[in-house]
Design an enzyme around this catalytic site. Structure first.
Site, PDB file in Angstrom:
ATOM      1  N   ASN A  45       4.487 -41.530 -16.053  1.00  0.00           N
ATOM      2  CA  ASN A  45       4.027 -42.764 -15.439  1.00  0.00           C
ATOM      3  C   ASN A  45       2.772 -43.347 -16.058  1.00  0.00           C
ATOM      4  O   ASN A  45       2.324 -44.419 -15.650  1.00  0.00           O
ATOM      5  CB  ASN A  45       3.833 -42.552 -13.937  1.00  0.00           C
ATOM      6  CG  ASN A  45       5.163 -42.463 -13.242  1.00  0.00           C
ATOM      7  OD1 ASN A  45       5.936 -43.409 -13.255  1.00  0.00           O
ATOM      8  ND2 ASN A  45       5.459 -41.310 -12.658  1.00  0.00           N
ATOM      9  N   THR A  78      14.613 -47.193  -0.544  1.00  0.00           N
ATOM     10  CA  THR A  78      13.785 -46.504  -1.548  1.00  0.00           C
ATOM     11  C   THR A  78      14.457 -46.332  -2.903  1.00  0.00           C
ATOM     12  O   THR A  78      13.953 -45.591  -3.729  1.00  0.00           O
ATOM     13  CB  THR A  78      13.318 -45.093  -1.096  1.00  0.00           C
ATOM     14  OG1 THR A  78      14.366 -44.158  -1.259  1.00  0.00           O
ATOM     15  CG2 THR A  78      12.849 -45.103   0.311  1.00  0.00           C
ATOM     16  N   GLU A 107      10.882 -37.949 -10.905  1.00  0.00           N
ATOM     17  CA  GLU A 107      10.039 -37.891 -12.108  1.00  0.00           C
ATOM     18  C   GLU A 107       9.098 -36.688 -12.154  1.00  0.00           C
ATOM     19  O   GLU A 107       8.237 -36.541 -11.302  1.00  0.00           O
ATOM     20  CB  GLU A 107       9.217 -39.181 -12.218  1.00  0.00           C
ATOM     21  CG  GLU A 107      10.056 -40.356 -12.669  1.00  0.00           C
ATOM     22  CD  GLU A 107       9.328 -41.684 -12.560  1.00  0.00           C
ATOM     23  OE1 GLU A 107       8.236 -41.726 -11.970  1.00  0.00           O
ATOM     24  OE2 GLU A 107       9.870 -42.687 -13.077  1.00  0.00           O
TER      25      GLU A 107
END
Lengths: 385, 385
Positions: B380, B181, B261
């Site tokens: 994002n 990941t 994030e």
């Protein structure tokens, strides 16, 4: 015109005081016959709300005289007391209609884990029974009374040859896979048997409500019911009914997609060239639920790398070098690498079409979804719903 | 101190000009031996970046002399040309070290679908080779050179008896299930065989990196590598190495969780009383990935109904009436209904602990996740990454 469009139905929507502020919050849809055939599909969630447990049980008889629906509370995770509340609501409807409780389905929507204010519900049933009417306004009131975070009512009507199908739906969040995904009541005046009605409903739901995936959240209360009055006197086949039902459900599901929480984009994700329809659906849902894809779409960014990432992690066996990814008609990825510069794909409008071709087989499916916006985060973090 | 903590390792991090603006973007970690044992775990994504395909291949020998890593581009979905770029990078590192390309692993991170600026990469390798050093600063430079949207470097060190394990990691988005990941390089001066090293890495990764799930996004580039120099002269068992590796990986994964994030919350979701560890992991991940749960947590709202919805839709068979849900020590749901009022659970702090007890079996797992905030959507949607 929606549930009262087909002959043999009356509806009502009233402010029962379940929600604060006097909003419409209780709806009643009554089938006056001559037939009272019915069918339902329900949430696949293992945690089922009391009204789902009740309605599944009464539907075993494939017969319904009425459906009572409330917003302002889901009556889910409320224990045996919550189930008794649902039962009492059905009994009350049966009383005022002169029917049996076993002929009354119940649907609830709203916050999970809170008991319903039963005084308000039971007196609301009496008020609604007095307001029952076959008018367009009555159907509209019912469609409005089931809304939660929806900003507008969703209604649809389609006609066969001498018969019709109408319906309303609600749902703006917790919208996801597996048939239902929200509340919807459909009516028809076609003459049809219980088995055929159920088959038609399952097939129509599978390719409509079952293809909407906003946030992966299959709710505890999802229910789609169809009531057939036979009042048109026209016998129809399961195939014909499936076609018209699918038309109405498609109309409703497009309205759900357009009005879902915080959505600024209506996104259709078509997966083609799959070895099976299940594969296509599974990949489409993985892409639809991917937050990196969804935030890129919110930013009108044709970031196909995130789509490639999502399809690669779906668990379905693919051949990466065969895959093609197109956005609004521009092929951005092919033969394992970039095809055209992503600046060539214009995603600035509200409608976005993503096509993923696996080039492995003949099957395909389209999943309807939305972007992930600040509005979604705001609506779901600032308020309990 | 991280990768240069164990004896036998040098590192460097330089600004090669892959990223604009002069940021560090190329890292080199070199094993000076005497041993050059190595193992790796890689993304399960079907779409694998060129450096993953390359590194998986060279790792079959269980031997590595060096790892070269770059930020500023993932070199994923770049076709045969992208693979040639990775190969050329490994050849260049081999040249400057006097080794074979087969002893060099490559890791890349950044935007998917863009070719790397190979002039910058190759000259950066030369610069990095000259900067190689065993100091803490050199390790820190390497850890910084792999960052993308991370706001800080993640480094860790833990010691055994006369030997140690060090490591760094990067990753702030596209963080999800199944071992890797993200990118991480681990080093140890323990003396250990290749099979034992691989077993220790798999086990340590499984319960650390494999339990972090921020957004369900398993990237195309996820890689965890461990290099063993044997420079301590201390032979260790796979069990002892697993324990210390797990300590280092736990430290790194906590840093990844904290810096992911847009995160305003560090959320641990423990699922207990499951029939198997797999069931516990699967339910934990379903809850961790659920946007309605994540937005409620962003709003510090103990909305346990959304947790109940998510666990009910995971696909694992549960008995809803047996489930208990607690938030920060307060049991909110038990015996099928509300246990205590949710206002009693205070989720206003940064750390949130959710415990779901299924009361079905003896197995458990903890998934580390975060909330879904405006910051995540902003980061994002406004930038391509």
């Amino acid at each position: 015109m929606s549930v009262t469009g087909p002959a043999g139905f009356r509806a009502a929507g009233v402010a029962a005081g379940i929600k604060s502020g006097g909003a419409l919050d209780l709806a009643l849809v009554v089938n006056d016959g001559p037939a009272s055939t019915a069918a339902g599909v329900f949430t696949t969630n293992r945690v089922k709300a009391a009204p789902v447990l009740w309605s599944q049980q009464v539907l075993q008889e494939r017969r319904l005289r009425a459906v009572v629906l409330n917003s302002g509370g889901a009556n889910a995770c409320t224990g045996p007391e919550g189930f008794q509340d649902t039962h009492a609501t059905a009994e009350k409807v049966a009383d005022v209609l002169g029917a049996g409780a076993i002929d009354v389905a119940v649907c609830s929507t709203g916050l999970i884990g809170e008991r319903l204010p039963m005084d308000a519900v039971l007196s609301g049933v009496e008020t609604a029974a007095k307001a029952l009417d076959g008018t367009e306004q009555a159907a509209s009131d019912a469609a409005n009374a089931v809304l939660t975070t929806d900003t507008r009512a969703k209604q649809a009507l389609a006609t066969g040859d001498g018969w019709s199908v109408g319906g309303f739906a609600k749902g703006a969040g917790m919208l996801a896979p597996n048939m239902a995904t929200m509340l919807s009541v459909l009516t028809t005046d076609a003459v049809i048997g219980g088995d055929d009605l159920e088959r038609a409903l399952r097939e129509a739901s599978r390719v409509t409500f079952g293809r909407l995936d906003v946030d992966g959240g299959t709710s505890t209360n999802d229910t789609v019911l169809v009531l057939a009055s036979g009042a048109s006197g026209v016998e129809v086949s399961a195939e014909d009914l499936t076609a018209v039902l699918t038309e109405v459900c498609t109309d409703l599901v497009r309205q759900l997609q357009a009005d879902s929480e915080g959505a600024t984009k209506a996104v259709d994700i078509t997966v083609r060239g799959a070895l099976s329809e299940d594969d296509a659906v599974h990949i489409g849902r993985t892409i639809a639920e991917d937050n990196l894809v969804k935030t890129a779409l919110f930013g009108s960014d044709p970031n196909w790398g995130r789509i490639a990432m999502a399809l690669g992690r779906s668990g379905v066996d693919i051949e990466a070098d065969k895959v093609e990814i197109a956005a609004n008609g521009v092929t951005l990825f092919a033969a394992g690498t970039r095809a055209r510069d992503r600046s060539e794909a214009d995603l600035s409008g509200r409608d976005i079409e993503i096509v993923v071709d696996l080039h492995l087989g003949e099957h395909q499916a389209t999943i309807l979804t939305t972007d992930l916006s600040h509005g979604y985060v705001e609506e779901n973090s600032a308020y309990s719903s």
